[in-house]
Motif scaffolding. Structure first.
Motif, short mmCIF file in Angstrom:
data_model
loop_
_atom_site.label_atom_id
_atom_site.label_comp_id
_atom_site.label_asym_id
_atom_site.label_seq_id
_atom_site.Cartn_x
_atom_site.Cartn_y
_atom_site.Cartn_z
N ALA A 125 0.83 -1.21 0.00
CA ALA A 125 0.00 0.00 0.00
C ALA A 125 0.86 1.26 0.00
O ALA A 125 0.43 2.32 -0.47
CB ALA A 125 -0.92 -0.01 1.22
N ARG A 126 2.09 1.15 0.54
CA ARG A 126 2.98 2.32 0.62
C ARG A 126 3.72 2.59 -0.69
O ARG A 126 4.35 3.63 -0.84
CB ARG A 126 4.01 2.10 1.73
CG ARG A 126 3.44 2.31 3.12
CD ARG A 126 4.59 2.47 4.12
NE ARG A 126 4.25 1.84 5.38
CZ ARG A 126 5.00 0.93 6.02
NH1 ARG A 126 6.14 0.54 5.50
NH2 ARG A 126 4.61 0.44 7.16
N LEU A 127 3.69 1.63 -1.62
CA LEU A 127 4.43 1.82 -2.88
C LEU A 127 3.83 2.98 -3.67
O LEU A 127 2.61 3.11 -3.76
CB LEU A 127 4.37 0.55 -3.73
CG LEU A 127 5.11 -0.68 -3.22
CD1 LEU A 127 4.83 -1.88 -4.13
CD2 LEU A 127 6.60 -0.43 -3.14
N LYS A 128 4.72 3.80 -4.24
CA LYS A 128 4.22 4.92 -5.05
C LYS A 128 3.70 4.41 -6.39
O LYS A 128 2.75 4.93 -6.94
CB LYS A 128 5.36 5.94 -5.27
CG LYS A 128 5.57 6.80 -4.03
CD LYS A 128 6.60 7.86 -4.28
CE LYS A 128 6.85 8.63 -2.98
NZ LYS A 128 8.16 9.23 -2.95
N GLU A 129 4.39 3.41 -6.91
CA GLU A 129 3.96 2.84 -8.19
C GLU A 129 3.64 1.36 -8.00
O GLU A 129 4.51 0.59 -7.56
CB GLU A 129 5.05 3.01 -9.24
CG GLU A 129 4.55 2.67 -10.62
CD GLU A 129 5.63 2.79 -11.69
OE1 GLU A 129 5.39 3.46 -12.67
OE2 GLU A 129 6.70 2.18 -11.51
N ARG A 130 2.41 1.00 -8.30
CA ARG A 130 2.02 -0.42 -8.19
C ARG A 130 1.67 -0.89 -9.59
O ARG A 130 0.71 -0.43 -10.20
CB ARG A 130 0.82 -0.58 -7.25
CG ARG A 130 1.13 -0.21 -5.81
CD ARG A 130 0.00 -0.60 -4.88
NE ARG A 130 -1.20 0.16 -5.13
CZ ARG A 130 -1.54 1.27 -4.48
NH1 ARG A 130 -0.75 1.73 -3.53
NH2 ARG A 130 -2.64 1.91 -4.77
N ARG A 131 2.45 -1.84 -10.07
CA ARG A 131 2.30 -2.24 -11.48
C ARG A 131 1.40 -3.47 -11.64
O ARG A 131 1.27 -4.00 -12.73
CB ARG A 131 3.68 -2.48 -12.09
CG ARG A 131 4.56 -1.22 -12.05
CD ARG A 131 5.93 -1.47 -12.63
NE ARG A 131 5.85 -1.67 -14.07
CZ ARG A 131 5.85 -0.70 -14.98
NH1 ARG A 131 5.92 0.56 -14.57
NH2 ARG A 131 5.79 -0.97 -16.25
N LEU A 132 0.81 -3.94 -10.56
CA LEU A 132 -0.18 -5.03 -10.64
C LEU A 132 -1.34 -4.69 -9.71
O LEU A 132 -1.14 -4.09 -8.65
CB LEU A 132 0.43 -6.36 -10.16
CG LEU A 132 1.35 -7.13 -11.09
CD1 LEU A 132 1.96 -8.33 -10.35
CD2 LEU A 132 0.60 -7.65 -12.33
N ASN A 133 -2.55 -5.07 -10.13
CA ASN A 133 -3.66 -5.02 -9.19
C ASN A 133 -3.41 -6.10 -8.14
O ASN A 133 -2.85 -7.16 -8.46
CB ASN A 133 -4.98 -5.28 -9.91
CG ASN A 133 -5.40 -4.11 -10.76
OD1 ASN A 133 -5.43 -2.97 -10.30
ND2 ASN A 133 -5.72 -4.37 -12.02
N PHE A 134 -3.83 -5.81 -6.94
CA PHE A 134 -3.46 -6.69 -5.83
C PHE A 134 -4.69 -7.06 -5.02
O PHE A 134 -5.44 -6.19 -4.58
CB PHE A 134 -2.47 -5.91 -4.95
CG PHE A 134 -1.83 -6.71 -3.85
CD1 PHE A 134 -0.61 -7.34 -4.05
CD2 PHE A 134 -2.43 -6.81 -2.62
CE1 PHE A 134 -0.01 -8.07 -3.03
CE2 PHE A 134 -1.83 -7.54 -1.59
CZ PHE A 134 -0.62 -8.15 -1.81
#
Lengths: 303, 133
Positions: A156-165
């Motif tokens: 949740a803290r990642l600025k960029e999330r490249r996959l839906n989780f």
């Protein structure tokens, strides 16, 4: 004077990598361990689950499982994940039982974090939250729950999330994986694209101290990433076949699925017993496993 | 004697209602399973109900026999429910929790009520539908 300054600058630059290494986040952070200790103490009755007077000694009866559902929803809310409940009603394991008993009811708890870029597939991280009757289920499977929550908190803290989780806490794994089977049925109907499924079960015992983590029936590509990250963290990865937990439900429907678990030869001796308690959990090993899963998912997302 | 004769139709009516009422738990069960995509209990119930209605209307058999059989079936069902409790507790840990946690006090109450209902239906089978035949 200039020469002196130049010399000082050069020495500073020379020690930069050392400083960077020193301030780099350690593989296992104290914060993760403290967080997971808090979670497992609430889930196993060492501390009150509601901060008051309700203590869970197991997560097996409908009432205990409902309390756990509310607790998990609360934890996901705290992290800022959007939550939903997948409530299901289904048949018993055979027709004869249906004649004499009511249908089986349960609830899977689902959290979702959308990717920061569009049109990305889902990665699913799952663990069961129910226990065998009479067992507090610290290692089986409060450790799985704690791993998932630690990973989702970091994700949740990642600025960029490249996959839906999606993070899913399955009900009734101890009853022939009813919860995950019902979840897969529902998942297939939604038709969403799934990158891979990572199921976690029994991940808090390392008596021989070798920090080996086992993967059951992983797709080769996923296993390779786990091994690479494992190498970086200094942990060995053992691969074995079969399907022993909620991974079975996904494998049967052709999803790329891996079960992350303890080393086969070094499993808790308190499996399904009243002695599967908080004090038997190896929190260092659990935090290391959490880091392995988080970094692997991130590497898979960044591919 | 005349008093007894006057009360009889009313008594018969209540026994007939009780007979119909004894189907309700099974209709509920059939519908609950039908809703989750398992129609076999509902279909079984429809077939049995159709047979009972046909038998009552066309009278190929003595009505008291049909009513009595239903009563015996109820008693058997209740007894199997109670025997299953013994089986569940003797087998122990390997029984699914989904089954064990259904063995609430209500489970025993329903079993006993069904047994008693079956017993009274068998005992009063000739009063139901005024089935003296």
């Amino acid at each position: 004077m200039k020469r002196y300054l130049l010399k000082q600058c050069c020495s500073f630059i020379a020690v930069l990598p050392v400083i960077a290494f020193a301030i780099q986040e350690p593989a296992v952070s104290g914060g993760t361990i403290a967080y997971q200790k808090e979670l497992i103490s609430a889930l196993t009755g060492k501390a009150a689950i509601d901060g008051g007077t309700t203590f869970l000694t197991q997560r097996s009866s409908p009432k205990e499982r409902e309390l756990t559902v509310q607790y998990l929803l609360g934890q996901l809310d705290k992290i800022g994940v959007s939550t939903s409940e997948h409530r299901y009603t289904t048949t018993n394991s055979n027709v004869f039982l249906d004649l004499f008993y009511a249908p089986v009811r349960g609830c899977n708890v689902v959290g979702e974090l959308r990717a920061t870029i569009k049109d990305r597939p889902y990665v699913i991280l799952g663990a069961h939250y129910d226990t065998e009757r009479g067992s507090p289920g610290a290692i089986d499977n409060a450790t799985g729950i704690a791993l998932l929550l630690a990973v989702v908190k970091k994700w949740a803290r990642l600025k960029e999330r490249r996959l839906n989780f999606k993070v899913v806490f399955f009900d009734q794994e101890e009853d022939d994986e009813i919860g995950s089977r019902e979840y897969v049925k529902m998942l297939k109907k939604t038709g969403i694209e799934v990158h891979s499924v990572h199921v976690v079960d029994l991940i808090g015992w390392d008596a021989d101290g070798d920090q080996t983590i086992a993967l059951q029936s992983p797709p080769k590509k996923v296993a390779d990433v786990y091994k690479t990250i494992g190498g970086q963290l200094g942990t060995a990865i053992e691969v074995f076949g079969g399907a022993a937990s909620d991974n079975k439900s996904f494998l049967e429907h052709g999803y790329a699925t891996v079960l992350v678990t303890d080393e086969l030869e070094d499993m808790t001796p308190y499996y399904h017993s009243p002695n599967d308690v908080y004090d038997t959990v190896d929190f260092e090993y659990l935090a290391l496993s959490s880091e392995l899963v988080f970094r692997t998912l991130k590497a898979l997302a960044d591919e | 004697m005349s008093k007894l004769t006057n009360n009889e139709p009313s008594r018969n009516k209540w026994w007939t209602y009780l007979f119909y009422g004894s189907f309700l738990p099974f209709i509920g069960k059939g519908i609950s399973y039908l809703l989750i995509g398992a129609p076999y209990i509902f279909v079984l119930g429809i077939l049995y109900g159709a047979w009972v209605i046909y038998s009552v209307r066309s009278r190929p058999f003595k009505i008291s026999k049909i009513v009595g059989n239903w009563g015996r079936l109820l008693m058997l069902y209740a007894m199997v429910r109670l025997v299953l409790v013994g089986v569940v507790f003797s087998v122990g840990g390997s029984v699914e929790s989904a089954i064990v946690y259904q063995l609430t006090p209500m489970y025993y109450v329903i079993s006993v009520v069904l047994f008693v209902l079956g017993y009274f239906i068998v005992r009063n089978k000739r009063l139901i539908f005024n089935a003296r035949a």
